[in-house]
Design a protein around this motif. Sequence first.
Motif, mmCIF file in Angstrom:
data_model
loop_
_atom_site.group_PDB
_atom_site.id
_atom_site.type_symbol
_atom_site.label_atom_id
_atom_site.label_comp_id
_atom_site.label_asym_id
_atom_site.label_seq_id
_atom_site.Cartn_x
_atom_site.Cartn_y
_atom_site.Cartn_z
ATOM 1 N N ASN A 1 20.687 -17.128 -7.607
ATOM 2 C CA ASN A 1 21.585 -16.317 -8.278
ATOM 3 C C ASN A 1 21.469 -16.234 -9.531
ATOM 4 O O ASN A 1 21.824 -16.780 -10.524
ATOM 5 N N THR B 1 21.307 -15.511 -13.312
ATOM 6 C CA THR B 1 22.315 -15.236 -14.350
ATOM 7 C C THR B 1 21.777 -15.080 -15.681
ATOM 8 O O THR B 1 20.782 -15.051 -15.912
ATOM 9 N N SER C 1 28.360 -22.708 -17.290
ATOM 10 C CA SER C 1 28.180 -21.410 -17.109
ATOM 11 C C SER C 1 29.337 -21.245 -16.100
ATOM 12 O O SER C 1 29.791 -21.746 -15.350
ATOM 13 N N VAL D 1 24.733 -22.687 -9.898
ATOM 14 C CA VAL D 1 25.380 -22.483 -11.173
ATOM 15 C C VAL D 1 24.902 -23.034 -12.330
ATOM 16 O O VAL D 1 24.815 -24.612 -11.971
ATOM 17 N N SER E 1 28.212 -17.003 -17.945
ATOM 18 C CA SER E 1 26.979 -16.703 -17.641
ATOM 19 C C SER E 1 26.987 -15.872 -16.030
ATOM 20 O O SER E 1 27.421 -16.296 -15.339
ATOM 21 N N LEU E 2 26.262 -14.578 -16.165
ATOM 22 C CA LEU E 2 26.824 -13.569 -15.158
ATOM 23 C C LEU E 2 25.706 -13.244 -14.549
ATOM 24 O O LEU E 2 24.709 -12.872 -15.149
ATOM 25 N N PRO E 3 25.586 -12.815 -13.148
ATOM 26 C CA PRO E 3 24.490 -11.940 -12.469
ATOM 27 C C PRO E 3 24.649 -10.476 -12.515
ATOM 28 O O PRO E 3 25.807 -10.115 -13.084
ATOM 29 N N SER F 1 29.470 -6.589 -14.283
ATOM 30 C CA SER F 1 29.344 -7.887 -14.099
ATOM 31 C C SER F 1 30.502 -8.725 -14.785
ATOM 32 O O SER F 1 31.295 -9.695 -14.205
ATOM 33 N N ARG G 1 29.757 -14.014 -7.624
ATOM 34 C CA ARG G 1 28.837 -13.524 -6.589
ATOM 35 C C ARG G 1 29.309 -13.505 -5.216
ATOM 36 O O ARG G 1 28.694 -13.338 -4.415
ATOM 37 N N MET H 1 29.884 -17.852 -12.680
ATOM 38 C CA MET H 1 29.187 -17.244 -11.863
ATOM 39 C C MET H 1 29.925 -16.678 -10.926
ATOM 40 O O MET H 1 30.829 -17.042 -10.257
ATOM 41 N N CYS I 1 33.927 -10.404 -13.438
ATOM 42 C CA CYS I 1 34.301 -12.118 -13.861
ATOM 43 C C CYS I 1 35.570 -12.199 -14.415
ATOM 44 O O CYS I 1 36.216 -13.307 -13.976
#
Length: 662
Positions: A225, A227, A633, A629, A235-237, A559, A637, A635, A563
């Motif tokens: 995934n 990020t 961070s 992850v 931290s994001l995808p 994203s 998803r 995530m 989140c």
Amino acid sequence: MRSMREKFPDFRWRRPEQGRASLCECWFCVDVWTWRMASTPGNQKARHSENSQGKKSQHAEEAIFYMNCRAAYLTVFKSSLENIKSKEQLSLVLQQAGRNPSQKTINKYWTSQTSSLNFDDFCAILKKEKPPTKNELLEAFGKIDIDKAGYILHDELCKILTTRGDKMTWEEVTSITNQADFNCSGKLDYNKFCELYLTTSEQCCKAARDRLETDPRLRQQHFGNQTENFPEGISLPVSKPSPRVSRKTDLKLPKADSRAPSRPSSAQSSKASTSTTVTVGASSSSSTKLIVEPDTMKEWQCAQCRGCFYLEEDGEIISHKYRLHLPQRSALCVTIRPFTIPQAERKSCHWLSVDTALFILKENETQENLQLVSFTELQNKEVFGWRGELGAGVYWLLPFTTGCRLRKVKTQISGEAKLVWRDEDGELALTKEFRAALLEIFETIDLDGNGLLSLEEYNFFELRTSGEKCDQEAWAVCKENFEMKKNELTRQGFLDLNLMEANDQDGDPWDLWVTLLSLGYNKALEMTEACPFVIDVCAERCKPRVKAISLEAGGSQLSRAVCRSVVNKGEAKVLDGSENIFIYTYRSGSRITSVIENKSENKVIIHVNNEQSKNCLNNRGLTVFAVEVAPKSMMVRIFYCLANFREKQVTSLYFLFEGLLS
């Protein structure tokens, strides 16, 4: 009358083929013997990292390390859940990570008791087996070049490689020296060679990373995934739906207590297994009921804009994005819903069950600086909405769908629909079925719903189908040949334009199919890979203006918005046995979203098991999978939606998180 192609050849282009990223072919046989030289007796030294200015933080380095691990692993395997099952696979995957171990090193990790190694084992090996530095390589060559001439004779090199360390054959050595002879004089300039070695190693790693970055099917593979680190530390995808994957009911994930006996001790001692179950039961939706047109809104001023979600070949979903302008502060009602095409009212339109949402972001100074305001969490059947008050200014409206229903599915088409036919005079004409599909397309790309296509609306169609825009000169040619009103293309003009394209190809429907397939139609002229929608904005005190500005993937802004919405509105639960791992779960209408936050100093791998869930789908297509992850961070998803969209309740939904904590 000349065709538009003859008058203006650049007016229309075929949609370019989407190529796949390919790995560079590296001559790593050279890499192998260099490693062997450095590993011969007398040349081994304890490795230490070189300090450099501007060194990244430990957390950032850790995230980069695991990204490189995933990239290398997914170059060899289809999924991070696959195990390494042979010495050859272990050597290959280590090479993709920039290492080229000797046979002695391979035997160190693959003993007679080893049956397989998993992704975690691979990461542990990479931490131990550091790549050689240039200084270490030069020092190894310097042991041979006693005179410090800067080169080594091939004969001398061959003698060393065939008699010391992991002995090589004469054929292997000859192959190497033929490629590594820079001056064609039987000498190896090892300074240049070391530079080439390090460059080739980095190119191999970079190729693996690029492939992971450009191929969503790899980037979203279970552990993979990808990020992004944002300034605020989240931290994001990139918000993309999970591609279709093989649905194996017998898929079993490796448990923490059932690893191969040969697993490296360092990896084994750093793991701990915990589990927790998050249950989302039936809940009342009365508090989130959306009243679309109450009496108080009869005098409000409204703006409407259409759009569409399109499913790409790689499983990515793109859609129109919009800018909303409010001249003054006002109460607002914003809604998004699947769009019922008039021509398709009597059909069974699957897209009416595709979950939709809309995120509202405030533009502050620049387009890149967007702040989440709210999102459509109220629901009335397929309509999702938001009511509140906004100040004067510019806002962005970002449509969103989870990808739970809009996904690639193999369907058996009995026969290909016919698009054109010839009448008694031999003239080409559009079939009734194709005309109906074109009228559906017209309604979808007529973004303002006025029954006409402006140049701007037509260009969204062109960008989607051909990758090129139609300029003013080409639009003037179109005006000369096809029916227009107020400089906008009519429905009949749009039909005639496609007929002209068929005539240009002498009845060959290839170009027509390119258009249809890019717009989500299959060979039976059914819209299966697209979902048209409509957005309504009603304001109490002013006239809102909504305008489509792009057609692209949601990107990091969407994203981040997803989140934040889940963290702000969702229910938080601590993963049992780990006070630093939080699971946020948010239920809105037919959508359920999970966000995992890792506050610890190490990466965490979460096994998600919702085999007991009923009446729900997830965006991955699997009931058992794993996500990773990075340290410090967050995530998002994991998306779920009701399998039966019109059911108001989830029969049961279980998330079993089995945490493997590094």
